[in-house]
Design a protein around this motif. Structure first.
Motif, PDB file in Angstrom:
ATOM      1  N   GLY A  48     -29.588  37.801  10.848  1.00 11.60           N
ATOM      2  CA  GLY A  48     -30.192  38.180  12.129  1.00 11.60           C
ATOM      3  C   GLY A  48     -30.359  39.676  12.296  1.00 11.60           C
ATOM      4  N   TYR A  49     -30.616  40.365  11.205  1.00  8.45           N
ATOM      5  CA  TYR A  49     -30.864  41.805  11.272  1.00  8.45           C
ATOM      6  C   TYR A  49     -31.995  42.171  10.312  1.00  8.45           C
ATOM      7  CZ  TYR A  49     -30.357  46.844  11.102  1.00  8.45           C
ATOM      8  OH  TYR A  49     -30.625  48.182  11.162  1.00  8.45           O
ATOM      9  N   THR A  50     -32.970  42.917  10.836  1.00  7.28           N
ATOM     10  CA  THR A  50     -34.083  43.361   9.999  1.00  7.28           C
ATOM     11  C   THR A  50     -33.939  44.857   9.724  1.00  7.28           C
ATOM     12  OG1 THR A  50     -35.470  41.714  11.062  1.00  7.28           O
ATOM     13  CG2 THR A  50     -36.596  43.412   9.796  1.00  7.28           C
ATOM     14  N   PHE A  51     -33.884  45.193   8.461  1.00 13.76           N
ATOM     15  CA  PHE A  51     -33.692  46.587   8.062  1.00 13.76           C
ATOM     16  C   PHE A  51     -34.939  47.427   8.312  1.00 13.76           C
ATOM     17  CE2 PHE A  51     -30.039  44.862   6.007  1.00 13.76           C
ATOM     18  CZ  PHE A  51     -29.162  45.916   5.864  1.00 13.76           C
ATOM     19  N   LYS A  52     -34.706  48.660   8.830  1.00 15.85           N
ATOM     20  CA  LYS A  52     -35.802  49.636   8.891  1.00 15.85           C
ATOM     21  C   LYS A  52     -36.101  50.084   7.464  1.00 15.85           C
ATOM     22  CE  LYS A  52     -33.480  51.796  12.114  1.00 15.85           C
ATOM     23  NZ  LYS A  52     -32.888  52.719  13.034  1.00 15.85           N
ATOM     24  N   SER A  53     -35.038  50.254   6.697  1.00 11.10           N
ATOM     25  CA  SER A  53     -35.188  50.659   5.300  1.00 11.10           C
ATOM     26  C   SER A  53     -34.634  49.549   4.402  1.00 11.10           C
ATOM     27  CB  SER A  53     -34.440  51.966   5.063  1.00 11.10           C
ATOM     28  OG  SER A  53     -34.412  52.250   3.689  1.00 11.10           O
ATOM     29  N   THR A  87     -20.428  35.180  -9.523  1.00 16.06           N
ATOM     30  CA  THR A  87     -19.687  34.284  -8.630  1.00 16.06           C
ATOM     31  C   THR A  87     -18.243  34.717  -8.421  1.00 16.06           C
ATOM     32  OG1 THR A  87     -21.109  32.537  -9.469  1.00 16.06           O
ATOM     33  CG2 THR A  87     -19.244  31.820  -8.194  1.00 16.06           C
ATOM     34  N   VAL A  88     -17.754  35.689  -9.214  1.00 18.79           N
ATOM     35  CA  VAL A  88     -16.348  36.090  -9.035  1.00 18.79           C
ATOM     36  C   VAL A  88     -16.182  36.736  -7.648  1.00 18.79           C
ATOM     37  CG1 VAL A  88     -15.865  36.332 -11.508  1.00 18.79           C
ATOM     38  CG2 VAL A  88     -16.567  38.330 -10.200  1.00 18.79           C
ATOM     39  N   PRO A  89     -15.020  36.477  -7.000  1.00 20.08           N
ATOM     40  CA  PRO A  89     -14.819  36.949  -5.625  1.00 20.08           C
ATOM     41  C   PRO A  89     -15.065  38.445  -5.437  1.00 20.08           C
ATOM     42  CG  PRO A  89     -13.103  35.397  -6.204  1.00 20.08           C
ATOM     43  CD  PRO A  89     -13.899  35.630  -7.461  1.00 20.08           C
ATOM     44  N   ALA A  90     -14.653  39.273  -6.400  1.00 17.90           N
ATOM     45  CA  ALA A  90     -14.812  40.725  -6.221  1.00 17.90           C
ATOM     46  C   ALA A  90     -16.285  41.117  -6.102  1.00 17.90           C
ATOM     47  CB  ALA A  90     -14.161  41.461  -7.393  1.00 17.90           C
ATOM     48  N   VAL A  91     -17.138  40.451  -6.870  1.00 20.97           N
ATOM     49  CA  VAL A  91     -18.570  40.778  -6.842  1.00 20.97           C
ATOM     50  C   VAL A  91     -19.198  40.317  -5.526  1.00 20.97           C
ATOM     51  CG1 VAL A  91     -20.818  40.314  -7.922  1.00 20.97           C
ATOM     52  CG2 VAL A  91     -18.812  40.725  -9.362  1.00 20.97           C
ATOM     53  N   VAL A  92     -18.873  39.078  -5.124  1.00 21.84           N
ATOM     54  CA  VAL A  92     -19.424  38.518  -3.878  1.00 21.84           C
ATOM     55  C   VAL A  92     -18.940  39.327  -2.678  1.00 21.84           C
ATOM     56  CG1 VAL A  92     -19.559  36.474  -2.410  1.00 21.84           C
ATOM     57  CG2 VAL A  92     -19.549  36.212  -4.895  1.00 21.84           C
ATOM     58  N   CYS A  93     -17.646  39.646  -2.694  1.00 22.90           N
ATOM     59  CA  CYS A  93     -17.050  40.389  -1.587  1.00 22.90           C
ATOM     60  C   CYS A  93     -17.630  41.798  -1.496  1.00 22.90           C
ATOM     61  CB  CYS A  93     -15.535  40.437  -1.783  1.00 22.90           C
ATOM     62  SG  CYS A  93     -14.685  41.302  -0.482  1.00 22.90           S
ATOM     63  N   GLY A  94     -17.808  42.442  -2.635  1.00 20.23           N
ATOM     64  CA  GLY A  94     -18.390  43.788  -2.643  1.00 20.23           C
ATOM     65  C   GLY A  94     -19.786  43.786  -2.031  1.00 20.23           C
ATOM     66  N   ALA A  95     -20.576  42.770  -2.391  1.00 17.43           N
ATOM     67  CA  ALA A  95     -21.934  42.659  -1.846  1.00 17.43           C
ATOM     68  C   ALA A  95     -21.882  42.359  -0.351  1.00 17.43           C
ATOM     69  CB  ALA A  95     -22.706  41.564  -2.590  1.00 17.43           C
ATOM     70  N   PHE A  96     -20.925  41.499   0.039  1.00 14.32           N
ATOM     71  CA  PHE A  96     -20.801  41.138   1.457  1.00 14.32           C
ATOM     72  C   PHE A  96     -20.471  42.371   2.296  1.00 14.32           C
ATOM     73  CE2 PHE A  96     -18.241  39.552   5.085  1.00 14.32           C
ATOM     74  CZ  PHE A  96     -19.216  38.769   5.694  1.00 14.32           C
ATOM     75  N   ARG A  97     -19.450  43.127   1.872  1.00 12.93           N
ATOM     76  CA  ARG A  97     -19.075  44.335   2.617  1.00 12.93           C
ATOM     77  C   ARG A  97     -20.230  45.327   2.666  1.00 12.93           C
ATOM     78  NH1 ARG A  97     -13.147  44.836  -0.129  1.00 12.93           N
ATOM     79  NH2 ARG A  97     -12.053  43.444   1.317  1.00 12.93           N
ATOM     80  N   ALA A  98     -20.931  45.439   1.545  1.00 11.54           N
ATOM     81  CA  ALA A  98     -22.018  46.433   1.461  1.00 11.54           C
ATOM     82  C   ALA A  98     -23.125  46.163   2.473  1.00 11.54           C
ATOM     83  CB  ALA A  98     -22.575  46.463   0.045  1.00 11.54           C
ATOM     84  N   ILE A  99     -23.321  44.889   2.854  1.00  8.53           N
ATOM     85  CA  ILE A  99     -24.341  44.572   3.869  1.00  8.53           C
ATOM     86  C   ILE A  99     -24.070  45.379   5.144  1.00  8.53           C
ATOM     87  CG2 ILE A  99     -25.166  42.787   5.471  1.00  8.53           C
ATOM     88  CD1 ILE A  99     -24.750  40.731   3.283  1.00  8.53           C
ATOM     89  N   PHE A 100     -22.789  45.432   5.553  1.00  5.87           N
ATOM     90  CA  PHE A 100     -22.456  46.072   6.829  1.00  5.87           C
ATOM     91  C   PHE A 100     -22.468  47.595   6.698  1.00  5.87           C
ATOM     92  CE2 PHE A 100     -20.627  41.891   6.327  1.00  5.87           C
ATOM     93  CZ  PHE A 100     -21.453  41.229   7.226  1.00  5.87           C
ATOM     94  N   GLY A 101     -22.132  48.083   5.502  1.00  5.80           N
ATOM     95  CA  GLY A 101     -22.302  49.509   5.243  1.00  5.80           C
ATOM     96  C   GLY A 101     -23.776  49.878   5.319  1.00  5.80           C
ATOM     97  N   ALA A 102     -24.604  49.010   4.756  1.00  4.67           N
ATOM     98  CA  ALA A 102     -26.054  49.262   4.739  1.00  4.67           C
ATOM     99  C   ALA A 102     -26.631  49.244   6.153  1.00  4.67           C
ATOM    100  CB  ALA A 102     -26.747  48.225   3.858  1.00  4.67           C
TER     101      ALA A 102
END
Ligand SMILES: *[C@@H]1O[C@H](CO)[C@@H](O)[C@H](O)[C@H]1NC(C)=O
Length: 184
Positions: free
Chosen positions: A50-55, A140-155
């Motif tokens: 539910g979020y559209t990026f400007k960039s 599929t390893v948790p560290a990779v999925v989690c890193g991507a998940f956290r990065a969404i909110f940083g982005a």
């Protein structure tokens, strides 16, 4: 009208030239219309959260593991981790200003936990299928999925220049509009 032999030879050449120029143009149009599977996945992901990026480049970077490129999601993931901790702390204190420091710490670290929370939320969004990794890396390893998940909110925080929207999107995603991970 009687066609001269010269014209008769030229006609098929002309027809072929014109039709092949149409084909080239059609192929170019096709390239503009159909985006890559990765670009399509980023579009879908924006709708999910539910979020559209400007960039959109920020979301592209968030969905890029360090094994894939030097332009990757590691720093965004650090900011995203802080966004998550902050929004969870604020929410818990808003609900109960008398919460004990011990309870607050426990609840925050539960929500930050890679295996039981972060990767679970990320899997609900299907990030393991979106994040770009090197061929040798298991996405599929948790560290990779989690890193991507956290990065969404940083982005999102970088996209908006503040942490408010990023925190709101996290709470929405985490508390079940997309899929429930841990109850608050
Ligand atoms: C990738 O990681 C997941 C989760 O850790 C595991 O279940 C799966 O077997 C792994 N796949 C490969 C090909 O190693």
């Amino acid at each position: 009208m009687k066609l001269r032999p010269f014209t008769l030879y030229l006609l098929p050449v002309l027809v072929i030239a014109i039709s092949s120029s149409f084909q080239v143009r059609a192929a170019n149009d096709q390239r503009f219309k159909t985006s890559s599977p990765f670009a399509t996945a980023l579009e879908t992901l924006q709708k999910q959260i539910g979020y559209t990026f400007k960039s959109i480049g920020l979301l592209r970077r968030a969905m890029t593991h360090s094994s894939f490129s030097e332009e990757n999601n590691r720093a965004l993931g650090i900011l995203g981790g802080y966004v998550i901790d902050t929004s969870v702390s604020l929410r818990l204190l808003n609900k109960d200003i008398d919460i004990s420091p011990k309870d607050l710490n426990r609840r925050v670290s539960e929500t930050s936990n890679v295996e039981i929370s972060c990767a679970v939320d990320g899997m609900h969004l299907g990030l393991q299928k979106v994040v770009r990794v090197s061929p040798k890396t298991n996405s599929t390893v948790p560290a990779v999925v989690c890193g991507a998940f956290r990065a969404i909110f940083g982005a999102i925080a970088v996209d908006t220049g503040k942490c408010d929207d990023a925190g709101d999107v996290f709470l929405r995603v985490h508390s079940g509009e997309v899929g429930k991970a841990l109850p608050f």
